[in-house]
Design a protein around this motif. Structure first.
Motif, PDB file in Angstrom:
ATOM      1  N   ILE A  84       0.837  -1.207   0.000  1.00  0.00           N
ATOM      2  CA  ILE A  84       0.000   0.000   0.000  1.00  0.00           C
ATOM      3  C   ILE A  84       0.867   1.250   0.000  1.00  0.00           C
ATOM      4  O   ILE A  84       0.629   2.198  -0.766  1.00  0.00           O
ATOM      5  CB  ILE A  84      -0.943  -0.009   1.215  1.00  0.00           C
ATOM      6  CG1 ILE A  84      -2.018  -1.095   1.048  1.00  0.00           C
ATOM      7  CG2 ILE A  84      -1.602   1.367   1.409  1.00  0.00           C
ATOM      8  CD1 ILE A  84      -2.835  -1.354   2.295  1.00  0.00           C
ATOM      9  N   LEU A  85       1.878   1.264   0.841  1.00  0.00           N
ATOM     10  CA  LEU A  85       2.744   2.437   0.932  1.00  0.00           C
ATOM     11  C   LEU A  85       3.579   2.620  -0.336  1.00  0.00           C
ATOM     12  O   LEU A  85       3.943   3.748  -0.690  1.00  0.00           O
ATOM     13  CB  LEU A  85       3.656   2.319   2.158  1.00  0.00           C
ATOM     14  CG  LEU A  85       2.931   2.297   3.510  1.00  0.00           C
ATOM     15  CD1 LEU A  85       3.925   2.153   4.655  1.00  0.00           C
ATOM     16  CD2 LEU A  85       2.072   3.552   3.693  1.00  0.00           C
ATOM     17  N   ARG A  86       3.860   1.521  -1.012  1.00  0.00           N
ATOM     18  CA  ARG A  86       4.602   1.611  -2.277  1.00  0.00           C
ATOM     19  C   ARG A  86       3.716   2.154  -3.396  1.00  0.00           C
ATOM     20  O   ARG A  86       4.123   3.037  -4.152  1.00  0.00           O
ATOM     21  CB  ARG A  86       5.148   0.234  -2.669  1.00  0.00           C
ATOM     22  CG  ARG A  86       6.022   0.252  -3.930  1.00  0.00           C
ATOM     23  CD  ARG A  86       6.437  -1.151  -4.343  1.00  0.00           C
ATOM     24  NE  ARG A  86       5.336  -1.905  -4.927  1.00  0.00           N
ATOM     25  CZ  ARG A  86       4.930  -1.794  -6.202  1.00  0.00           C
ATOM     26  NH1 ARG A  86       5.520  -0.927  -7.018  1.00  0.00           N
ATOM     27  NH2 ARG A  86       3.939  -2.532  -6.652  1.00  0.00           N
ATOM     28  N   ILE A  87       2.485   1.643  -3.484  1.00  0.00           N
ATOM     29  CA  ILE A  87       1.581   2.030  -4.573  1.00  0.00           C
ATOM     30  C   ILE A  87       0.941   3.389  -4.332  1.00  0.00           C
ATOM     31  O   ILE A  87       0.707   4.148  -5.257  1.00  0.00           O
ATOM     32  CB  ILE A  87       0.484   0.955  -4.746  1.00  0.00           C
ATOM     33  CG1 ILE A  87       1.098  -0.350  -5.233  1.00  0.00           C
ATOM     34  CG2 ILE A  87      -0.595   1.409  -5.716  1.00  0.00           C
ATOM     35  CD1 ILE A  87       0.112  -1.500  -5.258  1.00  0.00           C
ATOM     36  N   ALA A 113       0.418   8.160   5.874  1.00  0.00           N
ATOM     37  CA  ALA A 113       0.538   8.172   4.420  1.00  0.00           C
ATOM     38  C   ALA A 113      -0.480   9.098   3.756  1.00  0.00           C
ATOM     39  O   ALA A 113      -0.361   9.400   2.573  1.00  0.00           O
ATOM     40  CB  ALA A 113       0.373   6.753   3.879  1.00  0.00           C
ATOM     41  N   GLY A 114      -1.481   9.532   4.496  1.00  0.00           N
ATOM     42  CA  GLY A 114      -2.489  10.414   3.920  1.00  0.00           C
ATOM     43  C   GLY A 114      -3.413   9.729   2.932  1.00  0.00           C
ATOM     44  O   GLY A 114      -4.008  10.382   2.075  1.00  0.00           O
ATOM     45  N   ILE A 115      -3.543   8.414   3.038  1.00  0.00           N
ATOM     46  CA  ILE A 115      -4.414   7.649   2.136  1.00  0.00           C
ATOM     47  C   ILE A 115      -5.757   7.431   2.827  1.00  0.00           C
ATOM     48  O   ILE A 115      -5.798   6.932   3.957  1.00  0.00           O
ATOM     49  CB  ILE A 115      -3.782   6.283   1.795  1.00  0.00           C
ATOM     50  CG1 ILE A 115      -2.410   6.476   1.150  1.00  0.00           C
ATOM     51  CG2 ILE A 115      -4.703   5.469   0.896  1.00  0.00           C
ATOM     52  CD1 ILE A 115      -1.610   5.191   1.042  1.00  0.00           C
ATOM     53  N   PRO A 116      -6.881   7.796   2.205  1.00  0.00           N
ATOM     54  CA  PRO A 116      -8.187   7.552   2.829  1.00  0.00           C
ATOM     55  C   PRO A 116      -8.396   6.068   3.127  1.00  0.00           C
ATOM     56  O   PRO A 116      -8.153   5.212   2.268  1.00  0.00           O
ATOM     57  CB  PRO A 116      -9.176   8.048   1.772  1.00  0.00           C
ATOM     58  CG  PRO A 116      -8.414   9.033   0.959  1.00  0.00           C
ATOM     59  CD  PRO A 116      -7.011   8.520   0.921  1.00  0.00           C
ATOM     60  N   LEU A 117      -8.850   5.792   4.339  1.00  0.00           N
ATOM     61  CA  LEU A 117      -9.083   4.422   4.792  1.00  0.00           C
ATOM     62  C   LEU A 117     -10.584   4.215   4.973  1.00  0.00           C
ATOM     63  O   LEU A 117     -11.218   4.920   5.760  1.00  0.00           O
ATOM     64  CB  LEU A 117      -8.343   4.160   6.102  1.00  0.00           C
ATOM     65  CG  LEU A 117      -6.817   4.330   6.056  1.00  0.00           C
ATOM     66  CD1 LEU A 117      -6.224   4.226   7.458  1.00  0.00           C
ATOM     67  CD2 LEU A 117      -6.186   3.309   5.134  1.00  0.00           C
ATOM     68  N   ILE A 118     -11.124   3.258   4.240  1.00  0.00           N
ATOM     69  CA  ILE A 118     -12.565   2.998   4.236  1.00  0.00           C
ATOM     70  C   ILE A 118     -12.794   1.535   4.600  1.00  0.00           C
ATOM     71  O   ILE A 118     -12.039   0.659   4.173  1.00  0.00           O
ATOM     72  CB  ILE A 118     -13.164   3.292   2.840  1.00  0.00           C
ATOM     73  CG1 ILE A 118     -12.899   4.750   2.447  1.00  0.00           C
ATOM     74  CG2 ILE A 118     -14.665   2.995   2.815  1.00  0.00           C
ATOM     75  CD1 ILE A 118     -13.166   5.059   0.983  1.00  0.00           C
ATOM     76  N   HIS A 119     -13.807   1.288   5.404  1.00  0.00           N
ATOM     77  CA  HIS A 119     -14.140  -0.101   5.729  1.00  0.00           C
ATOM     78  C   HIS A 119     -15.562  -0.392   5.269  1.00  0.00           C
ATOM     79  O   HIS A 119     -16.481   0.389   5.501  1.00  0.00           O
ATOM     80  CB  HIS A 119     -14.021  -0.369   7.231  1.00  0.00           C
ATOM     81  CG  HIS A 119     -14.085  -1.829   7.562  1.00  0.00           C
ATOM     82  ND1 HIS A 119     -13.039  -2.693   7.309  1.00  0.00           N
ATOM     83  CD2 HIS A 119     -15.077  -2.585   8.092  1.00  0.00           C
ATOM     84  CE1 HIS A 119     -13.379  -3.918   7.684  1.00  0.00           C
ATOM     85  NE2 HIS A 119     -14.617  -3.872   8.156  1.00  0.00           N
TER      86      HIS A 119
END
Length: 394
Positions: A84-87, A113-119
C-alpha cells in the motif's frame, strides 16, 4: 473524476463476492477508468484483480483455529502494508475480515501516508464489543454499513458512516431455475431435494458435515425420496467431496453461484451453517434450519460478550425465532432432524418462513438502487473530497 486506484482487501468468500460487485459498480461509474489492486478471491479475480497472495490464507475463524497460522498472518499484514505504501492508492477499502483489514489499516494510519481508509461492512457493535465503534473511528475515514440501523453507533463517535444496503440482494439468489437444475441432474418428480450448506471455511466443513450427515441419515427412514445438493466453493471443494463420498443417500455437489441458486429454487428445505448464506436462502424464499459449532473454548469466550438473542440476521431483524437456530450443544443430529423433518412435512411451517423473510428482504435493500453502486459512489466521493482537501463524507 478519472483513473482512481483502489486497494481492496477481502479475506473470505463473502467478502470476495462483495468486492467483486463493488468493482463492477466502480467500473460502470468511472467508465472503466478505475484501477484495482489488493487481495481477493476468484470472483474479484474475474473482475480484474490480481491478488497479492491467495485469499485462502486469510479464511480463518476462531481464536484456536487462528493460532497455528499467526506467524504467516503477521507476515501477510506487513507485506500488504508495504505494498500500500509503495503504490499509494487513492483509497484503501477493507471488506469485512477485521482480524486482517483492521490491522492493515492501523499500520497504514500510523505511517501517516495520507491515504483515505474505508471499511466496508460495519462491525456488529450492536451485538458485541460496542467499544469497537470508537476503535474504528480512530482509524478509518469512512464506514459503509449494510444494515439501516448501524450508522448512529459510529456517527456518535465521529466516524462518517453511510448505509448502502446489503449486497446479498444483488446475488441473484432468488432468480434460480428449478426446472433446469432438476433436468441437469436427472431428478424425478418424486425426488425431494434438500440443500445442505456446511460453510465456506475448512473448520466449518470439518465440524458440521458429519453432524449434517447423521441428521439426514435419521430422516431417510421416514423420507425415502430425499436427495441432497451441496453447493460449495473452490477453497473447500475437495474436502467436501471426500466427506460426501461415504454418504448413504444420493448427493449432488455443485460449485458457483448460478448452480447454487438453481439448487435453491429446486430444493424444498435447507440445512445451513450460520452466515451470509442464511440471507441468500431468505432471498430465495427457501425455508431453512440454521446450525453452527465452534471450538468450545472460543464459544465460552464469545458468550461472555454477545449481546443479542439470535445469530441469524433474519431472526435479529424480526426480533423473533422465525428460522430455527441450533447452535453449539444444540447442534445435534436428533434436534436438527426434528426441525428439518417438520419443514419437510408441514407446508404451513414452510410458508410461515417464506412470508417472514419477504419483509426482511425489503429492509436489506431489495428493489432499490443496488447496494454495490451505492457503496462505489460513496467511495468515489470520499476520494474526490480528499483530493479537494475537504473533510468528512456524504
Amino acid at each position: 473524476m478519472s483513473g482512481p486506484t483502489l486497494f481492496l482487501i477481502a479475506g473470505e468468500p463473502s467478502g470476495d463476492a462483495l468486492g467483486a460487485r463493488l468493482m463492477a459498480a466502480a467500473k460502470r461509474l468511472t467508465g472503466g477508468s478505475v484501477r484495482f489492486v489488493g487481495i481477493g478471491g476468484e470472483k474479484m479475480a474475474a473482475e480484474g484483480l490480481q491478488s497479492l497472495f491467495p485469499m485462502g490464507e486469510l479464511t480463518l475463524f476462531g481464536i484456536f483455529e487462528l493460532l497455528p497460522h499467526l506467524p504467516n498472518l503477521i507476515r501477510r499484514i506487513d507485506q500488504t502494508v508495504a505494498e500500500i505504501l509503495r503504490i499509494r492508492p487513492d483509497a484503501v477499502v477493507g471488506i469485512d475480515s477485521p482480524g486482517f483489514t483492521l490491522r492493515v489499516a492501523k499500520k497504514v494510519k500510523a505511517a501517516r501516508a495520507g491515504i483515505p481508509l474505508i471499511h466496508y461492512v460495519a462491525p456488529t457493535v450492536w451485538a458485541w464489543k460496542p467499544r469497537r465503534a470508537a476503535k474504528y473511528a480512530a482509524i478509518y475515514d469512512h464506514l459503509l454499513a449494510i444494515l439501516p440501523f448501524e450508522p448512529p453507533y459510529f456517527e456518535r463517535e465521529g466516524l462518517p458512516c453511510s448505509f448502502v444496503g446489503h449486497s446479498v440482494v444483488e446475488s441473484g439468489a432468488g432468480a434460480g431455475d428449478a426446472a433446469r437444475f432438476r433436468a441437469q441432474h436427472g431428478l424425478t418428480e418424486g425426488d425431494r431435494l434438500v440443500a445442505v450448506l456446511p460453510g465456506s471455511r475448512r473448520g466449518e466443513v470439518t465440524r458440521l458435515l458429519p453432524v449434517f450427515r447423521e441428521t439426514l441419515e435419521r430422516l431417510t427412514s421416514t423420507h425415502q425420496s430425499l436427495v441432497v445438493v451441496v453447493p460449495t466453493v473452490a477453497t473447500v471443494r475437495d474436502r467436501v467431496a471426500v466427506e460426501l463420498a461415504g454418504w448413504p443417500l444420493r448427493t449432488i455437489l455443485v460449485e458457483g453461484d448460478p448452480a447454487k441458486y438453481d439448487a435453491f429454487a429446486a430444493a424444498e428445505v435447507a440445512l445451513a451453517a450460520s452466515g451470509t448464506v442464511a440471507l441468500e436462502l431468505a432471498l430465495a424464499r427457501l425455508p431453512a434450519v440454521v446450525a453452527y459449532r465452534l471450538n468450545p473454548v472460543t464459544v465460552a469466550l464469545y458468550r461472555r460478550l454477545i449481546r443479542v438473542k439470535y445469530v441469524n440476521l433474519v431472526n435479529l431483524m424480526l426480533d423473533r425465532m422465525l428460522v430455527p437456530e441450533l447452535l453449539q450443544e444444540d447442534c445435534r443430529p436428533d434436534r436438527l432432524a426434528v426441525e428439518l423433518g417438520r419443514l419437510l412435512d408441514d407446508p404451513a411451517a414452510r410458508q410461515a418462513q417464506i412470508d417472514g423473510v419477504a419483509e426482511v428482504a425489503g429492509w436489506l435493500g431489495q428493489g432499490g438502487t443496488p447496494p454495490s453502486e451505492r457503496a462505489a459512489r460513496v467511495i468515489l466521493d470520499v476520494i474526490e473530497r480528499h483530493r479537494d482537501g475537504t473533510a468528512g463524507g456524504p
